[in-house]
Scaffold this motif. Structure first.
Motif, PDB file in Angstrom:
ATOM      1  N   THR A  11      -2.150 179.837  86.412  1.00  0.00           N
ATOM      2  CA  THR A  11      -0.784 180.712  86.284  1.00  0.00           C
ATOM      3  C   THR A  11      -0.679 181.125  85.000  1.00  0.00           C
ATOM      4  O   THR A  11      -1.608 181.170  84.053  1.00  0.00           O
ATOM      5  CB  THR A  11       0.567 179.632  86.315  1.00  0.00           C
ATOM      6  OG1 THR A  11       0.297 178.816  85.364  1.00  0.00           O
ATOM      7  CG2 THR A  11       0.558 178.677  87.548  1.00  0.00           C
ATOM      8  N   ASP A  13       1.551 181.397  82.923  1.00  0.00           N
ATOM      9  CA  ASP A  13       1.849 180.561  81.721  1.00  0.00           C
ATOM     10  C   ASP A  13       0.828 179.552  81.354  1.00  0.00           C
ATOM     11  O   ASP A  13       0.739 179.474  80.107  1.00  0.00           O
ATOM     12  CB  ASP A  13       3.220 179.688  82.166  1.00  0.00           C
ATOM     13  CG  ASP A  13       4.433 180.506  82.396  1.00  0.00           C
ATOM     14  OD1 ASP A  13       4.778 181.303  81.751  1.00  0.00           O
ATOM     15  OD2 ASP A  13       5.044 180.375  83.590  1.00  0.00           O
ATOM     16  N   CYS A  41       5.777 186.030  82.313  1.00  0.00           N
ATOM     17  CA  CYS A  41       6.145 184.755  81.593  1.00  0.00           C
ATOM     18  C   CYS A  41       7.399 184.925  80.934  1.00  0.00           C
ATOM     19  O   CYS A  41       8.033 185.860  80.663  1.00  0.00           O
ATOM     20  CB  CYS A  41       5.322 184.252  80.366  1.00  0.00           C
ATOM     21  SG  CYS A  41       3.509 183.964  80.988  1.00  0.00           S
ATOM     22  N   THR A  42       8.188 183.702  80.624  1.00  0.00           N
ATOM     23  CA  THR A  42       9.598 183.711  79.946  1.00  0.00           C
ATOM     24  C   THR A  42       9.480 182.936  78.462  1.00  0.00           C
ATOM     25  O   THR A  42       8.533 182.045  78.734  1.00  0.00           O
ATOM     26  CB  THR A  42      10.892 183.423  80.658  1.00  0.00           C
ATOM     27  OG1 THR A  42      10.633 182.139  81.236  1.00  0.00           O
ATOM     28  CG2 THR A  42      10.755 184.427  81.948  1.00  0.00           C
ATOM     29  N   SER A  45       9.897 179.360  80.240  1.00  0.00           N
ATOM     30  CA  SER A  45       8.412 179.207  81.206  1.00  0.00           C
ATOM     31  C   SER A  45       7.375 178.715  80.314  1.00  0.00           C
ATOM     32  O   SER A  45       6.594 177.832  80.505  1.00  0.00           O
ATOM     33  CB  SER A  45       8.069 180.181  82.314  1.00  0.00           C
ATOM     34  OG  SER A  45       7.428 181.156  81.579  1.00  0.00           O
ATOM     35  N   ALA A  48       8.226 175.584  78.705  1.00  0.00           N
ATOM     36  CA  ALA A  48       7.925 174.163  79.699  1.00  0.00           C
ATOM     37  C   ALA A  48       6.303 173.979  79.956  1.00  0.00           C
ATOM     38  O   ALA A  48       5.867 172.757  80.175  1.00  0.00           O
ATOM     39  CB  ALA A  48       8.639 174.693  81.242  1.00  0.00           C
ATOM     40  N   GLU A  49       5.629 174.965  80.022  1.00  0.00           N
ATOM     41  CA  GLU A  49       4.220 174.781  80.255  1.00  0.00           C
ATOM     42  C   GLU A  49       3.476 174.053  78.896  1.00  0.00           C
ATOM     43  O   GLU A  49       2.552 173.352  79.235  1.00  0.00           O
ATOM     44  CB  GLU A  49       3.384 176.216  80.405  1.00  0.00           C
ATOM     45  CG  GLU A  49       1.786 175.910  80.732  1.00  0.00           C
ATOM     46  CD  GLU A  49       1.575 175.327  81.769  1.00  0.00           C
ATOM     47  OE1 GLU A  49       0.588 174.818  81.611  1.00  0.00           O
ATOM     48  OE2 GLU A  49       2.419 175.399  82.788  1.00  0.00           O
TER      49      GLU A  49
END
Length: 182
Positions: A11, A13, A41-42, A45, A48-49
Motif C-alpha cells: 500500500t 502507507d 496517505c494521511t 494512516s 497506523a502503519e
C-alpha cells in the motif's frame, strides 16, 4: 494487497513507511510530504502503519519524521530545508506562507515563514534563475518583502546538503532578535 491482475503490491502507507525507515534522513521528509500532498496517505494512516513496523530497523527515524509531514511544500528541497530547521531546533515554520499586499490579497508566497516575527526562508535553486526576466522578478519580489518588513534568508543546495549550520544559526538569531523586539 493484491491488485486486480493478481499481483501483490504494498500500500502507499506501507511504501512510505518502508522508505521513511530506510532512506537517508535528509530524503525522508520529501517522501512523506509528497505522499500526503498526493492524497494517498494521511497523518493518521501513516501513524497506523508505523505501529505495524515496531521493532524494525529504522523505525525510530520514521517515528520522528512522520509527525513533521506536511502537504504544503512545493519541492523536495523545501521539505529538506524544513527538516534542517527542525534539526537546528528552530520553531516550526509555516510552509508556503502567503504575504498579503494592499487589499488583503496574497501577493507573494514564502517557502518557509515565521509569520509572527516576519522572518522568511526561501530555497533558491538554479532552475528558477534562468534569464534576466526571472532575475528582475526575484529582485522585485525581494524589494516587496523587504518593504513589508520581512527579514529574508535564502538557501542553496550547499546550505541544504553540506554547510547548513551557519544559515540555521543566522535564521535562528533573526527569529530571536525580532521576537525580543516585539
Amino acid at each position: 494487497m493484491r491488485l486486480r491482475c493478481g499481483a501483490l503490491a504494498t500500500t502507499a502507507d506501507r511504501t512510505a513507511i518502508d522508505l521513511a525507515r530506510t532512506l537517508p534522513r535528509i530524503d525522508v521528509l520529501p517522501v512523506l510530504d509528497a505522499a500526503i500532498a498526493a492524497g494517498v496517505c494521511t497523518q493518521g494512516s501513516l501513524s497506523a502503519e508505523l505501529e505495524r513496523h515496531s521493532g524494525l530497523r529504522g523505525v525510530q527515524q520514521a517515528r520522528e519524521l512522520v509527525p513533521l509531514a506536511d502537504p504544503a511544500p512545493e519541492s523536495p528541497q523545501e521539505s529538506r530545508l524544513r527538516l534542517r530547521c527542525h534539526d537546528a531546533g528552530l520553531p516550526p515554520p509555516t510552509p508556503q506562507f502567503p504575504v498579503l499586499g494592499p487589499g488583503g490579497r496574497a501577493r507573494r508566497w514564502l517557502d518557509l515563514a515565521w509569520e509572527e516575527v516576519k522572518v522568511g526562508l526561501e530555497y533558491d535553486g538554479e532552475e528558477g534563475h534562468a534569464g534576466p526576466e526571472n532575475l528582475r522578478a526575484d529582485r522585485r519580489r525581494h524589494n516587496f518583502l523587504q518593504d513589508d518588513g520581512w527579514a529574508m534568508f535564502y538557501a542553496t543546495d550547499l546550505d541544504v546538503y553540506r554547510d547548513f549550520s551557519d544559515l540555521m544559526r543566522k535564521v535562528g538569531a533573526a527569529i530571536e532578535r525580532r521576537a525580543a523586539a516585539r
